[in-house]
Every structure is written in C-alpha cells, then in structure tokens.
Motif scaffolding. Structure first.
Motif, PDB file in Angstrom:
ATOM      1  N   LEU A  31       2.534   2.205  -3.448  1.00 52.17           N
ATOM      2  CA  LEU A  31       1.664   2.584  -4.553  1.00 52.17           C
ATOM      3  C   LEU A  31       2.214   3.996  -4.863  1.00 52.17           C
ATOM      4  O   LEU A  31       2.598   4.848  -4.059  1.00 52.17           O
ATOM      5  CB  LEU A  31       0.160   2.555  -4.156  1.00 52.17           C
ATOM      6  CG  LEU A  31      -0.490   1.258  -3.859  1.00 52.17           C
ATOM      7  CD1 LEU A  31      -1.998   1.343  -3.536  1.00 52.17           C
ATOM      8  CD2 LEU A  31      -0.392   0.424  -5.339  1.00 52.17           C
ATOM      9  N   PRO A  32       1.921   4.272  -6.128  1.00 57.47           N
ATOM     10  CA  PRO A  32       2.304   5.723  -6.579  1.00 57.47           C
ATOM     11  C   PRO A  32       1.415   6.787  -5.887  1.00 57.47           C
ATOM     12  O   PRO A  32       0.425   6.561  -5.655  1.00 57.47           O
ATOM     13  CB  PRO A  32       2.016   5.668  -8.076  1.00 57.47           C
ATOM     14  CG  PRO A  32       1.434   4.532  -8.323  1.00 57.47           C
ATOM     15  CD  PRO A  32       1.645   3.445  -7.456  1.00 57.47           C
ATOM     16  N   GLU A  33       2.065   7.934  -5.634  1.00 60.17           N
ATOM     17  CA  GLU A  33       1.378   8.992  -4.874  1.00 60.17           C
ATOM     18  C   GLU A  33       1.447   9.957  -5.695  1.00 60.17           C
ATOM     19  O   GLU A  33       2.321  10.744  -6.053  1.00 60.17           O
ATOM     20  CB  GLU A  33       2.253   9.249  -3.663  1.00 60.17           C
ATOM     21  CG  GLU A  33       1.540  10.234  -2.783  1.00 60.17           C
ATOM     22  CD  GLU A  33       2.231  10.744  -1.453  1.00 60.17           C
ATOM     23  OE1 GLU A  33       2.298  11.584  -1.089  1.00 60.17           O
ATOM     24  OE2 GLU A  33       2.769   9.588  -0.928  1.00 60.17           O
TER      25      GLU A  33
ATOM     26  N   LEU B 234       0.858  -1.058   0.094  1.00 57.32           N
ATOM     27  CA  LEU B 234       0.106  -0.071  -0.338  1.00 57.32           C
ATOM     28  C   LEU B 234       1.026   1.238   0.039  1.00 57.32           C
ATOM     29  O   LEU B 234       0.600   2.387  -0.723  1.00 57.32           O
ATOM     30  CB  LEU B 234      -0.954  -0.057   1.068  1.00 57.32           C
ATOM     31  CG  LEU B 234      -2.167   1.208   1.239  1.00 57.32           C
ATOM     32  CD1 LEU B 234      -3.066   0.541  -0.104  1.00 57.32           C
ATOM     33  CD2 LEU B 234      -2.723   0.852   2.667  1.00 57.32           C
ATOM     34  N   ARG B 235       1.994   0.981   0.772  1.00 57.43           N
ATOM     35  CA  ARG B 235       2.666   2.392   1.041  1.00 57.43           C
ATOM     36  C   ARG B 235       3.321   2.685  -0.291  1.00 57.43           C
ATOM     37  O   ARG B 235       3.819   3.828  -0.843  1.00 57.43           O
ATOM     38  CB  ARG B 235       3.739   2.084   2.131  1.00 57.43           C
ATOM     39  CG  ARG B 235       4.852   3.230   2.154  1.00 57.43           C
ATOM     40  CD  ARG B 235       5.617   3.033   3.560  1.00 57.43           C
ATOM     41  NE  ARG B 235       4.922   3.011   4.799  1.00 57.43           N
ATOM     42  CZ  ARG B 235       5.340   2.640   5.828  1.00 57.43           C
ATOM     43  NH1 ARG B 235       6.419   2.177   5.951  1.00 57.43           N
ATOM     44  NH2 ARG B 235       4.634   2.602   7.008  1.00 57.43           N
TER      45      ARG B 235
END
Lengths: 87, 659
Positions: free
Chosen positions: B187-189, B184-185
């Motif tokens: 994943l592209p932001e 989850l961390r």
C-alpha cells in the motif's frame, strides 16, 4: 484576497494529533500458539506488518497535524507582522 | 488438551479461541483504520470554512484525501485476514469435535480390550493348557480382541486423516495471510521527512498565495525554490529578500534553503539545523507513539547508533527510513558534541549540506568546522570506502577538528581556518572498492560540491581552497580534477590506492603547478598492497603472502576483514578469472609528479590496516604536514622521497621505509 481562519487551521492540527493517538491505541489480544508453526508465524508477520502500517499512518497524520499547526502559525505571522490581510 | 498418545491417536492441535481472538483484534484495528479515514474525510469537507481561496484549500484537500484510501484498503485487508482466520477457527473446532468423538470411541475400545485380555489371562490356566482345551469363551474373546484391534486401527487412521486435513487448512490459511501481508506492505506510504517539505508546504508555503505574497514584498518571485537556477541568480534573489522573509522561508523550506547553492553558508546552516531538529522530533514522536524513547546521548557514537537502530526497528520503521533517520540522528549527535579548539572551547560548526535520504538512505551531509565564509583557508575533506552519514559523519567531523587545530598550531590565531567534513557522494561498498566505476559516478558530484563550497567564501581572491582526499575518496577526487574540471589551490592525496583517471599531475589543470601533494605511509596496505595488486607481475609474490597474513593477523574488525577479503579475492583472482583492482597509478610514485610529504608512524607492518588510519592521529607527521600545506605554509612541511616506479605502480621498495 484570500481569507484563512488560522484558529480553525490550528484546531484541525489538534484534532489530527488526537486522531493519531486513537489510531495507535493498543490492541486487546495477542496471537499466542495456534498449534501450527507456519500459521503462527504468518499471523505474527501480519500482526507486525499491521503495527508498521499503524505507526506509519499515525506518523503521516502526525505530519498533517504539524503541518496544519505550522501553516496556522505562518499565516498568523504574515497577518500580524508583514502584510495584514494581504494575500 | 487431551493426551491421545497412549491410544496411538494423532491429536488435532491448535486453539480456535486463540485464532478467533486474533481475528477479533484485526477487526478492531480495521475499524480504527476506517474510523480514522472517515475522520479525515470529515475534516476534508470542512476545508471551505478554513480557506476561502483555492490554493491552500486545494493543497490541504490533497493532503487529507491522499491518506484516506490506503487506510481504508489496510482496513479491508485486515477484515479479509480476520475472515480467513475465523474460517480456519471454525474448521479447526469442527475437526477437534470429530477427533473428540474418535477419542471417546478409542477409549471405550481400549477399556473393552483390557477386560478381554483380563479374561483371556484368567482362562489360560495350566490345566486347560495341558489339555489343549479351547473353550468357546476363549475363542469368542480372541475374536473380539482381533475385531477391536481392527476398529482401533481404523480410528487411528481417521484421527491421522483429521490431523492431515487440519494441517492443510492451517497451511492454506497461512498462505492467505502472507498474501494479505504482501498487499498491506504494497500500500502507498505517505511519509515526509521534514515539515517544510510536504505538509506545511501544501497548506501554506506551497500555495500560490504565499508565492504572490513573497513576490509583492521582494519585488520578485523566488522560483529557485521549485525551479533551480544558477548560483548567481539564487544569490541575487536571496540577498534581495527582507531578512524577515528569509527567516520565513528557512522555517518553511528548510530542505530547499539548506541545500541550494547560492544561499550563504550561515543561512544554509540555519535551515539545515531546522531540518535536523524536525527529523529528530519526528523520530522521537514515532518512538513515543509505541512507548519508546530516544536513547541517551553517549560519548560513543557507534553504541548510540546501534541502540537507536534497534529502537527504530521495534517501532516499525522501514530499512530505508532507519538509514535516513539514523543519519539525521548522527548529524544531531555530531552537532551536540563539537570538536574543541586549542583553548578547549567548542569549535563553531556549519551544516552546509543535509540530505539524509540521498543515495537510498546512505545520505549526504557536509559539516564545516569553523566559518567557511570568513576563513583564510578552507579545506574540503573527502572520505573513502564504506562512508555513509549515519556511521561516518561523527568521525569525519572529528578529523576535521583535528586538522583545524593542527592548522592553528602552524599559523597561530592570526590566520583562520575552516575544514569541511564531507560525506556527499555515494562511495563504494565492499564489493565495489576495487573498481573505478564508483569513482567515475561520484567524481562529477564531488566536483560540483567543491565548486559550490568554494563559492561560499566571502573573499575567494584572498583565501585558499584545499581539497584533501582520503583512501578511495582520493580516487574520486583525482577523477573529479582530471575529468570534471574541479579547481583548488592545493590538492592532497592521503592513503591513496590509486589516482583514478589521472596519469600524472599534468592532468590536474585546475590546480596550480607544484600544488599537488601526497601522503603515503610506507606501511599503509592500501597504498602498497593495493598498488602491487594492480601490477600483474607482482600480484603473485609479496601481495599474496601479505594478504594471507592480513587475514590471519587482523580478525574482529569488519572493515579490515572486508579489505582482506578484497585483497585475497584479487590475489587469487587471476586463477579464477576475477578482475584485479583498477584504481589507477600510484600518486606517490616518482612518475606521477606529486610532492610527497612524510607520513611515517614507525610501523613497518604492511599488513596492519591501522597504518591506513594513522594519518588522522593528532600530532602525527602526516597531520602536521597536511596542516602545513592546507594553511599555505608548505615550507613548514617535512618532505619525503617519492617511490621509484618502473611502471605505473609501486614496486615494493619505498625509500621512506629505509630512512
């Protein structure tokens, strides 16, 4: 010649603002004590990561909404004051 | 939950209902992610009804499409987490049901044993004991008790096994959840700092249509926005634009306009204030989204910053975002609390550089007190160790204000001043402050910025440019002037630990002869201990004693502790094979050739780091003398004897300490 429906662009911004609010609606329950410290911590960590992701994505959608609004305003300014209808 | 401990059984702990409730919550959030992604997809399909041309449509299409996949992936990860937790809850419920059966059986056995014991006790009367008569009943009861004990032991073993299996299942589930958390961390932001830099640019300003419009109106394409050109080309393009278009570009490209060399200071200021406002609004919006709000602006910037960071942490900002945004809020704070002039009125400020995400969130910022375009004297204040925008810009603007007022006292109102509070290089961290490496990396950046700020002056021929560099910032400045061609009318070293790559003032070809000054307080440990530590012949005597006293004499202040740690490390360093400081020769030494000005504050305690900050005290001899040379009135300064040096470094004897 490019036609831009600034009203539609502005409405898009409003819909995105609303979407942001939906994404951040508070969830119903909480982890509590699962009886195992390691698992309780893992659940808490993932819940925190989920919250971060929600806030982050809501922020990105918020930016899109602001962008749509700003773009609509910019096009309106151009059409009204600088060069009506010319693009 | 049943208390099994009197029976000696280990319970199977945990609440399947709690696990199921959490899983249900994650499924709900996952559905929210999916619904949002679907909504964005629907909006994406509606784009042709908004734009008929390809440019803005394509930009909006990218903006909407780019957000959907990570959200769907986040939803899928949460479903996987919910499934893992549901599976765990099912297993847990099964084991607890088995454990309940064991508990029931154990309870029955316990009751049976109690009855058997009661009967055994009744039979154990004195007569039977005397006659050593063992009845059949007695034997049967004793056998029953023994068998029940064995069965109870088995039940205990079974319960322990169930407990162990349950723990193993919990650990497996926890491992799975941690894996999903990592995914989850990862994943592209998709986040932007300013509206003008991404979303707006994508939908309007970034479109080719707008460039063509600007081209039509201005007779040229302002390609400096995306392709940096020379300062002169940028200035020519910008100045040729209609003021209305300049205003449009400032609104749409605040980051580019605010930080592009060649744009006039007033327009850079307008643009950067748009960026600051946008960043502050975004922080406020994100805090509001989780029921929080920005802290009230208080007089103490450190307190404000602590409260702000705490709130941002609660709101889910990443560390890098907290660094960048707290820099934005500190600039906002500095603009809201400007220093005051001699009459008590707020002094005008200009934001010349604003890049809060630079240097991994340490940020870059330059705020001028006064008007850099029209001032008769322009001074660039460079700072030292540990400086970043968030923690230092407010204090640096305060120092700039102090110098501005001191210059006005020297010159009176007929001469105008401007002072740039500059935090524009990366600067050293605590472990890097004894090395030259960071100064080498930062020097070209400082040299370029000095040149850019110098060019902001409307009349360079008839105004003065001064660079005043403090502490490690002076090591950076010396290297910028010695190796990267920096130019100024005067150069002032303040509290310098060493002159970096310069051996003497002759290395400063960009500074007129006789225009290099040094302010070195005889009790400033940074100019004394740091110098002595660079001389192997001295490191074992004065510096060692002083550094140890330093540690004991000044606790509680983080910065002082860091310096003390550095000194101790490097004092005992030779014994451990560690390196010594390498910050260059003493610019207050006679061989260096700078003009030394008085900077005494009455202290003789070389272990007091307060002396290192004394230069900035309003009304101090150092500040008065700095103002005199900055304003071009060196005759008003109080001169000091240089330190005699036998080699490159301070010997320990300072004539200023014996006046």
């Amino acid at each position: 010649m490019v036609y831009v429906d600034t009203q539609a662009l502005r409405q898009l911004g409003e819909r995105l603002f609303a979407l942001r609010e939906q994404l951040l609606a508070p969830a119903g329950s909480s982890a509590g004590d699962l009886g195992d410290a390691l698992l309780t911590k893992a659940v808490g960590d993932l819940a925190a990561e989920t919250t971060t992701r929600l806030v982050t994505d809501a922020g990105a959608i918020d930016d899109l909404g602001r962008g749509a609004y700003a773009a609509a305003q910019a096009w309106e300014r151009v059409e009204a004051g600088l060069t009506p209808g010319v693009c | 939950m049943t208390d099994w401990s009197p029976l000696g059984l280990v319970p199977v702990q945990g609440s399947p209902d709690t696990a199921r409730a959490q899983a249900s919550e994650w499924r709900e959030v996952a559905s929210r992610f999916d619904a949002a992604a679907t909504a964005l997809g629907l909006e994406q399909r509606g784009i042709p009804s908004i734009y008929t041309g390809p440019d803005g449509a394509a930009a909006l299409d990218r903006a909407l499409a780019g957000q959907q996949d990570p959200m769907r992936q986040a939803g899928a990860l949460l479903i996987a987490a919910a499934t893992a937790l549901d599976d765990y809850a099912t297993d847990l419920a099964g084991r607890q049901a088995q454990a309940a059966l064991l508990a029931t059986a154990a309870g029955d056995l316990a009751r049976q044993l109690a009855e058997d014991f009661r009967q055994l006790k009744a039979q154990a009367n004195p007569v039977s004991q005397l006659m050593s008569v063992v009845t059949e009943d007695h034997q049967r009861l004793a056998a029953d008790v023994a068998a029940a004990g064995v069965r109870l032991d088995r039940l205990r073993q079974d319960a322990a096994r169930l407990h162990e299996l349950s723990q193993t299942a919990a650990q497996h589930c926890a491992t799975r959840l941690l894996q999903l958390q990592a995914q989850l961390r990862a994943l592209p932001e998709r986040r932007v700092l300013t509206a003008g830099s991404a979303a707006t640019a994508g939908m309007f300003a970034g479109s080719l249509a707008y460039h063509r419009l600007v081209e039509q109106l201005a007779g040229r394409t302002p390609d400096w926005v995306n392709q940096p050109r020379s300062r002169e080309q940028v200035a020519a393009a910008w100045n040729a634009l209609d003021p209305r278009l300049q205003a449009e570009l400032i609104a749409l490209y605040p980051v580019a306009v605010g930080n592009t060399d060649g744009i006039p200071a007033a327009d850079r200021d307008r643009a950067n204030r748009v960026s600051v406002r946008t960043d502050v609004d975004l922080v406020a919006a994100r805090l509001r989204a989780v029921g929080l709000s920005l802290p009230e602006s208080t007089a103490d910037p450190a307190d404000y910053l602590d409260r702000l960071r705490n709130l941002m942490h609660q709101a889910g900002f990443t560390d890098a975002q907290i660094g960048a945004y707290s820099g934005a809020l500190s600039v906002h704070h500095a603009l809201a609390h400007p220093p005051t002039g001699p009459t008590g009125a707020a002094l005008p400020l200009q934001v010349l550089t604003y890049e809060p995400t630079a240097f991994d969130g340490r940020g870059r910022a330059a705020i001028a007190v006064g008007n850099v375009e029209t001032a008769d004297t322009l001074t660039v204040l460079n700072t030292g160790m540990g400086s970043n925008v968030a923690t230092s810009i407010v204090g640096q603007v305060g120092r700039a204000g102090t110098l501005y007022r001191a210059e006005q006292q020297v010159t009176g109102p007929q001469q105008t001043a401007a002072v740039i509070a500059y935090i524009g290089t990366r600067g050293p961290g605590p472990s890097e402050v004894v090395t030259q490496r960071i100064a080498d990396e930062d020097a070209p950046v400082l040299a370029a910025d000095i040149e850019a700020y110098s060019a902001l002056r409307a009349d360079p021929e008839n105004s003065r440019l001064v660079v005043a560099a403090f502490s490690y910032g002076s090591t950076i400045a010396a290297t910028a002037f010695a190796k990267y061609g920096a130019k100024a009318d005067s150069l002032v070293f303040i509290g310098s630990p060493g002159a970096g790559r310069a051996r003497s003032v002759k290395d400063f070809t960009g500074v007129p002869p006789g225009q290099v000054y040094v302010l070195a307080n005889s009790a400033d440990p940074v100019t004394t201990l740091a110098q002595q530590l660079q001389d192997p012949g001295q490191a074992d005597k004065t510096a060692t004693r002083a550094a140890v006293q330093f540690v004991h004499g000044k606790s509680g202040d983080k910065w002082e502790t860091v310096i003390a740690g550095g000194l101790v490390k490097n004092t005992v360093g030779p014994l451990m094979g560690a390196v010594s400081p390498e910050l260059g020769v003493d610019p207050a030494g006679a061989d260096f050739g700078a003009i030394r000005l008085t900077a005494e504050n009455g202290s003789a305690d070389q272990t007091d780091l307060g002396n290192h900050a004394s230069y900035w005290e309003p009304g101090s001899s150092a500040m008065t003398n700095l103002a005199a040379v900055a304003s071009g009135n060196p005759g008003a300064a109080d001169y000091a004897l240089p330190r005699p040096n036998t080699g490159d470094h301070f010997t320990g004897y300072d004539p200023e300490a014996h006046k």
